[in-house]
Design a protein around this motif. Structure first.
Motif, PDB file in Angstrom:
ATOM      1  N   GLU A  56       0.837  -1.202   0.000  1.00  0.00           N
ATOM      2  CA  GLU A  56       0.000   0.000   0.000  1.00  0.00           C
ATOM      3  C   GLU A  56       0.875   1.257   0.000  1.00  0.00           C
ATOM      4  O   GLU A  56       0.616   2.218  -0.714  1.00  0.00           O
ATOM      5  CB  GLU A  56      -0.923   0.002   1.218  1.00  0.00           C
ATOM      6  CG  GLU A  56      -2.100  -0.935   1.023  1.00  0.00           C
ATOM      7  CD  GLU A  56      -2.632  -1.484   2.312  1.00  0.00           C
ATOM      8  OE1 GLU A  56      -1.839  -1.646   3.259  1.00  0.00           O
ATOM      9  OE2 GLU A  56      -3.837  -1.776   2.377  1.00  0.00           O
ATOM     10  N   LEU A 104      -8.191  -9.224  -0.872  1.00  0.00           N
ATOM     11  CA  LEU A 104      -9.282 -10.146  -0.563  1.00  0.00           C
ATOM     12  C   LEU A 104      -8.814 -11.602  -0.549  1.00  0.00           C
ATOM     13  O   LEU A 104      -9.418 -12.439   0.119  1.00  0.00           O
ATOM     14  CB  LEU A 104     -10.415  -9.976  -1.581  1.00  0.00           C
ATOM     15  CG  LEU A 104     -11.151  -8.637  -1.507  1.00  0.00           C
ATOM     16  CD1 LEU A 104     -12.102  -8.489  -2.678  1.00  0.00           C
ATOM     17  CD2 LEU A 104     -11.933  -8.526  -0.203  1.00  0.00           C
ATOM     18  N   TYR A 117      -9.554 -14.429  -6.839  1.00  0.00           N
ATOM     19  CA  TYR A 117      -8.903 -13.211  -6.366  1.00  0.00           C
ATOM     20  C   TYR A 117      -7.452 -13.168  -6.820  1.00  0.00           C
ATOM     21  O   TYR A 117      -6.935 -12.132  -7.247  1.00  0.00           O
ATOM     22  CB  TYR A 117      -8.969 -13.113  -4.840  1.00  0.00           C
ATOM     23  CG  TYR A 117     -10.370 -12.978  -4.293  1.00  0.00           C
ATOM     24  CD1 TYR A 117     -11.308 -12.195  -4.957  1.00  0.00           C
ATOM     25  CD2 TYR A 117     -10.760 -13.611  -3.123  1.00  0.00           C
ATOM     26  CE1 TYR A 117     -12.596 -12.077  -4.469  1.00  0.00           C
ATOM     27  CE2 TYR A 117     -12.043 -13.487  -2.619  1.00  0.00           C
ATOM     28  CZ  TYR A 117     -12.965 -12.725  -3.293  1.00  0.00           C
ATOM     29  OH  TYR A 117     -14.228 -12.604  -2.809  1.00  0.00           O
TER      30      TYR A 117
ATOM     31  N   ALA B  68      -7.755  -6.512  11.784  1.00  0.00           N
ATOM     32  CA  ALA B  68      -7.856  -7.435  10.647  1.00  0.00           C
ATOM     33  C   ALA B  68      -8.861  -6.915   9.622  1.00  0.00           C
ATOM     34  O   ALA B  68      -8.651  -7.015   8.409  1.00  0.00           O
ATOM     35  CB  ALA B  68      -8.250  -8.824  11.134  1.00  0.00           C
ATOM     36  N   ALA B  71      -7.335  -3.971   7.719  1.00  0.00           N
ATOM     37  CA  ALA B  71      -6.360  -4.342   6.685  1.00  0.00           C
ATOM     38  C   ALA B  71      -7.047  -4.480   5.330  1.00  0.00           C
ATOM     39  O   ALA B  71      -6.552  -3.981   4.322  1.00  0.00           O
ATOM     40  CB  ALA B  71      -5.669  -5.648   7.060  1.00  0.00           C
ATOM     41  N   VAL B  72      -8.207  -5.122   5.318  1.00  0.00           N
ATOM     42  CA  VAL B  72      -8.915  -5.300   4.045  1.00  0.00           C
ATOM     43  C   VAL B  72      -9.542  -3.986   3.602  1.00  0.00           C
ATOM     44  O   VAL B  72      -9.426  -3.568   2.449  1.00  0.00           O
ATOM     45  CB  VAL B  72     -10.004  -6.384   4.191  1.00  0.00           C
ATOM     46  CG1 VAL B  72     -10.583  -6.714   2.839  1.00  0.00           C
ATOM     47  CG2 VAL B  72      -9.430  -7.636   4.823  1.00  0.00           C
ATOM     48  N   PHE B  74      -8.809  -0.898   4.329  1.00  0.00           N
ATOM     49  CA  PHE B  74      -7.851   0.131   3.923  1.00  0.00           C
ATOM     50  C   PHE B  74      -7.390  -0.118   2.492  1.00  0.00           C
ATOM     51  O   PHE B  74      -7.259   0.815   1.696  1.00  0.00           O
ATOM     52  CB  PHE B  74      -6.668   0.122   4.890  1.00  0.00           C
ATOM     53  CG  PHE B  74      -5.812   1.342   4.804  1.00  0.00           C
ATOM     54  CD1 PHE B  74      -6.280   2.572   5.227  1.00  0.00           C
ATOM     55  CD2 PHE B  74      -4.521   1.268   4.300  1.00  0.00           C
ATOM     56  CE1 PHE B  74      -5.496   3.704   5.153  1.00  0.00           C
ATOM     57  CE2 PHE B  74      -3.726   2.394   4.223  1.00  0.00           C
ATOM     58  CZ  PHE B  74      -4.213   3.613   4.646  1.00  0.00           C
ATOM     59  N   ALA B  75      -7.167  -1.385   2.157  1.00  0.00           N
ATOM     60  CA  ALA B  75      -6.715  -1.721   0.808  1.00  0.00           C
ATOM     61  C   ALA B  75      -7.759  -1.320  -0.230  1.00  0.00           C
ATOM     62  O   ALA B  75      -7.445  -0.696  -1.250  1.00  0.00           O
ATOM     63  CB  ALA B  75      -6.420  -3.212   0.714  1.00  0.00           C
ATOM     64  N   ILE B  76      -9.021  -1.657   0.043  1.00  0.00           N
ATOM     65  CA  ILE B  76     -10.075  -1.307  -0.917  1.00  0.00           C
ATOM     66  C   ILE B  76     -10.197   0.213  -1.010  1.00  0.00           C
ATOM     67  O   ILE B  76     -10.390   0.778  -2.086  1.00  0.00           O
ATOM     68  CB  ILE B  76     -11.436  -1.911  -0.499  1.00  0.00           C
ATOM     69  CG1 ILE B  76     -11.300  -3.407  -0.200  1.00  0.00           C
ATOM     70  CG2 ILE B  76     -12.488  -1.681  -1.563  1.00  0.00           C
ATOM     71  CD1 ILE B  76     -11.235  -4.287  -1.377  1.00  0.00           C
ATOM     72  N   ILE B  78      -7.808   2.384  -0.593  1.00  0.00           N
ATOM     73  CA  ILE B  78      -6.678   2.917  -1.367  1.00  0.00           C
ATOM     74  C   ILE B  78      -6.931   2.801  -2.859  1.00  0.00           C
ATOM     75  O   ILE B  78      -6.774   3.764  -3.606  1.00  0.00           O
ATOM     76  CB  ILE B  78      -5.376   2.164  -1.020  1.00  0.00           C
ATOM     77  CG1 ILE B  78      -4.848   2.642   0.321  1.00  0.00           C
ATOM     78  CG2 ILE B  78      -4.315   2.387  -2.095  1.00  0.00           C
ATOM     79  CD1 ILE B  78      -3.413   2.304   0.540  1.00  0.00           C
ATOM     80  N   SER B 434     -17.508  -8.758  -2.947  1.00  0.00           N
ATOM     81  CA  SER B 434     -16.548  -9.679  -2.343  1.00  0.00           C
ATOM     82  C   SER B 434     -16.064  -9.146  -1.004  1.00  0.00           C
ATOM     83  O   SER B 434     -15.863  -9.905  -0.057  1.00  0.00           O
ATOM     84  CB  SER B 434     -15.343  -9.859  -3.257  1.00  0.00           C
ATOM     85  OG  SER B 434     -15.745 -10.101  -4.558  1.00  0.00           O
ATOM     86  N   PHE B 435     -15.870  -7.831  -0.944  1.00  0.00           N
ATOM     87  CA  PHE B 435     -15.413  -7.205   0.302  1.00  0.00           C
ATOM     88  C   PHE B 435     -16.392  -7.506   1.433  1.00  0.00           C
ATOM     89  O   PHE B 435     -16.009  -7.979   2.510  1.00  0.00           O
ATOM     90  CB  PHE B 435     -15.280  -5.700   0.059  1.00  0.00           C
ATOM     91  CG  PHE B 435     -15.009  -4.881   1.280  1.00  0.00           C
ATOM     92  CD1 PHE B 435     -13.928  -5.150   2.090  1.00  0.00           C
ATOM     93  CD2 PHE B 435     -15.839  -3.819   1.619  1.00  0.00           C
ATOM     94  CE1 PHE B 435     -13.663  -4.383   3.220  1.00  0.00           C
ATOM     95  CE2 PHE B 435     -15.589  -3.055   2.740  1.00  0.00           C
ATOM     96  CZ  PHE B 435     -14.509  -3.341   3.541  1.00  0.00           C
ATOM     97  N   VAL B 438     -16.327 -11.195   2.314  1.00  0.00           N
ATOM     98  CA  VAL B 438     -15.148 -11.553   3.107  1.00  0.00           C
ATOM     99  C   VAL B 438     -15.321 -11.103   4.557  1.00  0.00           C
ATOM    100  O   VAL B 438     -15.019 -11.845   5.498  1.00  0.00           O
ATOM    101  CB  VAL B 438     -13.878 -10.934   2.478  1.00  0.00           C
ATOM    102  CG1 VAL B 438     -12.733 -10.919   3.467  1.00  0.00           C
ATOM    103  CG2 VAL B 438     -13.480 -11.719   1.235  1.00  0.00           C
TER     104      VAL B 438
END
Lengths: 349, 484
Positions: A56, A104, A117, B68, B71-72, B74-76, B78, B434-435, B438
């Protein structure tokens, strides 16, 4: 004067993205070609763990490149995004699929889903750098000038294609070198050889592509070709070549720490050499740095913000990379997220 | 909606509509993640602090689980945010080409702040296992500050688009004499910034608390759920009345700084005093209003504390310089929904505060938990509504009174833009779907594990239980390597 400084900062940010982001794209490339679920299990395990804490941060360099471009050189930004519409739009979609796929895949357990994914992550790791590279290559040919409308010719010509391929090969090279180092760090002896071989192969492919590239760009992108084959740029390119060869040698002796530095050095030097070869143009031969520069007050403020930020961001960035290379950063495991500690008993049983 | 589409087709180039739809869709999606990007680290740190300070294992478990999730998320966040930076060029090159150097600096601040945030969040998310507990906490502590700094940059840019300052125009209409300080601190900046910051924190608080409210409603009345509910809910409940005041104040700032936008939000057609307030209702192109509840004099009173306050109407500017009747209705509804939900949330916060002061406990009624479970979703609706109010209310300008949206749009063909729009909708639907899937899987997995733990079947994986300190290498290596 100030615009030259901003142009240098922009070039430095591009080089940083090429190296940091490139390494991650390369890891995605090796994920793509790692084979089936069983055969690719260990390389993918390593790729996951190596990329996780830093990807990131590495991606933010791109945002930074965009911001400097539109604040420092608004016309350049407008021109690039108007003329290179399709490759940049596809690169943006690729960025989404890549990041989302990677993020994901991690918390997913079911193999079929992990495959989907993973495929999204890996395929877009190949396509995104290709499109970004193709856009850059198209700029170098001089097919684009302020006011140019979007056209396929701007980015699907010989120089664009070869630059796109070179970009992919360079990311694969960086990725393989870093993964070799990571394999040592994670004490996965079998993967050291695995990725070292791939680093050498991608270096070979890079060399072939570079030779083809010289032939293609000679007539297609004469300004940049002349720049790269003379003066300071040529010197930098030669140092980059030596550096790349040194990487190969260092890998042979498994001096992976040094190999990382020389690999990053070779890629960064090529980017800088390309920037120097373009001088004084941002887009050869229609837009110079001073023509594209925004208001000088803004540029001075931009530099001030950059200096303050480097002071603020530098130490944490060093800390992150140090913690990461020392293996201090580990993802939470399933066990950490379970409750076996007291305090979970119902209050009114 | 149809009249709006016809209007757009008649007025702008054909690529204007798809460009707008694409921008609206991607931004509307991204903005749902923004509250968590800005405020989830702060709420997690609060829980983390409690866990460390009181040696509370439950609080630490909650903080780890929120990490946890972060983490997911934040990625989405970004990647969907990066798309927006691309879209400035892909969709609105005209705006960036002319105004980039006037208002771009805010983005520069944001980019660096975001850089710092990405670094620190990586250290925080991956530091749980090996870092010293307090070192880990202190390294995470600047996260809320970096988030606030990032928000500063983005909101400064948006406020500038609403009340552009800090430049003069030369003969050909190009901005010269840029004054950066004026361009960053525009009149709308202060009100927008605080309204935004408080709004995202309370949204994140209500959403997180809502998850545990559902658990409590389903009879999982253990300490874990109570703590997971109480901490974020308290943060949000304290901020709710504050946000109510801030919302009132920003409405008045709009009244002063962007009177035509205010007229759209309140569907005021003609300038005048003693203007009535409409709750909902629909504005027609001829200036008549159908439906809605009319409260005499109230709009003037709200705007200037007196029925004699003069409120500017939409017709004070030519039709081409103001939102259409349909756009005004959209803004009005967005505004009214936001205000309605905000008021209901104040009542909810007061209910909670009352019970807490009297009994140091949650309200006993199940209705309280039901409302609390809905509060998160309602807050996300207000975030969307607030954004619609700002952005649709600014139409037809991209830079208020200086550049029209139609002047800024890309020259790319409408068909390409529609194709890209279709692709992006599919990709985003898959990514966000999917987000969510998950997240639900993770929560289900944890719940099952917790229930297993209660029943005493915790045979596996115990060696990883303490997150801190060095762990036996063989165990770590063996598990890590075999688990995939």
């Amino acid at each position: 004067m100030i615009e030259d400084v901003v142009a240098w900062v922009l070039l430095a940010a591009v080089a940083a993205y090429a190296c940091a982001g490139g390494t991650d794209y390369g890891a995605g490339f090796w994920d793509l070609v790692a084979g089936g679920a069983e055969r690719g299990k260990r390389p993918r395990w390593l790729i996951d763990h190596a990329m996780e804490p830093v990807w990131e941060t590495n991606n933010v360099w791109l945002i930074f490149v965009l911001v400097i471009t539109w604040t420092g050189f608004p016309v350049l930004f407008q021109t690039i995004f108007s003329a290179m519409w399709l490759p940049l739009a596809l690169a943006a979609v690729g960025l989404v699929l890549r990041g989302a796929g990677f993020a994901l895949r991690k918390p997913t357990r079911r193999l079929a889903r992990r495959r989907v994914y993973g495929a999204a992550f890996a395929v877009s790791s190949l396509l995104t750098p290709f499109f970004l590279g193709a856009a850059v290559g198209g700029l170098a040919t001089g097919r684009v000038a302020p006011g140019t409308k979007a056209s396929a010719d701007a980015w699907s010509n010989g120089t664009s294609v070869i630059t796109g391929l070179l970009t992919v090969a360079a990311t694969a090279f960086l990725g393989a070198v870093f993964l070799t180092a990571d394999a040592r760090r994670f004490e996965a002896a079998d993967l050291v050889g695995y990725f070292r071989l791939r680093a050498w192969c991608s270096l070979g492919v890079l060399a072939v592509l570079a030779v083809v590239g010289l032939a293609v760009t000679h007539n297609d992108a004469p300004y940049v070709y002349d720049g790269l084959t003379s003066g300071v740029s040529l010197a930098l390119v030669l140092v980059a070549v030596v550096s790349a060869l040194a990487t190969a040698g260092l890998l042979y002796r498994t001096a992976t720490g040094w190999a990382r530095i020389t690999a990053v050095g070779s890629v960064a030097l090529v980017v800088v050499a390309w920037g120097l070869a373009q001088r004084p143009y941002l887009i050869p031969t229609s837009l110079t740095v001073s023509q594209a520069a925004g208001a000088s007050t803004t540029l001075r403020w931009l530099m001030l913000v950059t200096v303050v930020a480097v002071v603020l961001v530098g130490p944490p960035l060093v800390l992150l990379y140090r913690l990461d290379t020392r293996g201090v950063l580990q993802p939470l495991t399933e066990a950490d997220l379970r409750n076996t500690a007291p305090g979970r008993e119902p209050e009114n049983p | 909606m149809h009249s709006a589409i016809d209007h757009l087709l008649a007025d702008g180039p054909p690529q204007l509509l798809p460009a707008r739809e694409l921008m609206a869709f991607t931004l509307a999606s991204h903005i749902l993640l923004v509250p968590f990007g800005v405020a989830l680290p702060a709420i997690t740190l609060l829980m983390h602090y409690r866990g460390l300070r009181k040696g509370d294992a439950v609080a630490l478990l909650l903080a780890r689980r929120w990490s946890a999730v972060m983490a997911v998320q934040f990625a989405i966040g970004i990647v969907t945010g990066t798309v927006l930076s691309f879209e400035f060029g892909l969709l609105w090159p005209g705006m960036m080409g002319r105004w980039g150097d006037v208002f771009g600096l805010g983005f520069g601040v944001e980019a660096w702040a975001f850089f710092l945030e990405a670094i620190l969040i990586a250290i925080y998310l991956y530091g749980w296992r090996r870092l010293n507990p307090w070192t880990h906490f202190w390294l995470g502590l600047p996260l809320p500050l970096t988030a606030l700094l990032g928000a500063f940059g983005i909101v400064a840019a948006n406020a500038w688009m609403n009340t552009p300052r800090g430049f003069t125009l030369d003969r050909s209409g190009n901005p010269v004499n840029v004054n950066v300080r004026q361009a960053v601190f525009t009149p709308m900046f202060g009100p927008e910034y605080w309204h935004f910051v408080v709004g995202v924190i309370l949204t994140a608080g209500y959403v997180v608390a809502g998850v545990y409210a559902v658990g409590l409603l389903r009879g999982r009345r253990d300490r874990y759920h109570r703590l997971g509910f109480t901490v974020p809910f308290s943060v949000a409940a304290i901020l709710t009345p504050v946000q109510f005041m801030l919302g009132d104040s920003i409405a008045r700032s709009i009244f002063h700084q962007q009177p035509v936008k205010f007229a759209a939000a309140e569907i005021v057609w003609k300038t005048g005093t003693h203007v009535p307030e409409y709750m909902f209702g629909r504005l027609h192109p001829d200036g008549t209003i159908s439906g809605g509840i009319k409260i005499p004099q109230l709009d003037s009173i709200l705007a200037g504390f007196s029925p004699d306050t003069k409120v500017t109407g939409l017709t004070s500017v030519p039709a081409s310089d103001r939102p259409t009747a349909t756009q005004a209705t959209i803004v009005h509804w967005a505004f009214d929904i936001m205000v309605t939900i905000g008021s209901l949330l104040v009542l909810l916060a007061l209910w909670y505060g009352w019970c807490w002061l009297r009994r140091r406990d949650l309200p006993r009624s199940r209705w309280f938990l039901r409302c609390a479970a809905l509060a998160g979703a309602a807050c996300l609706v207000t975030v969307e509504c607030g954004w619609i109010t700002t952005e649709v209310g600014r139409q037809p300008w991209i830079v208020y009174q200086n550049m029209r949206v139609s002047e800024a749009v890309t020259g790319t063909r409408a068909s390409s833009l529609w194709a890209m729009f279709g692709l992006v909708v599919v990709v985003y639907a898959l990514v966000f779907g999917s987000f969510l899937a998950v997240l639900l899987k993770m929560s289900r997995r944890w719940r099952l594990a917790d229930e297993g733990a209660l029943a005493g079947t915790t045979a596996e994986d115990l060696e990883g239980d303490t997150p801190y300190g060095p762990r036996p290498l063989s165990a770590a290596g063996g598990r890590d390597r075999g688990d995939e």
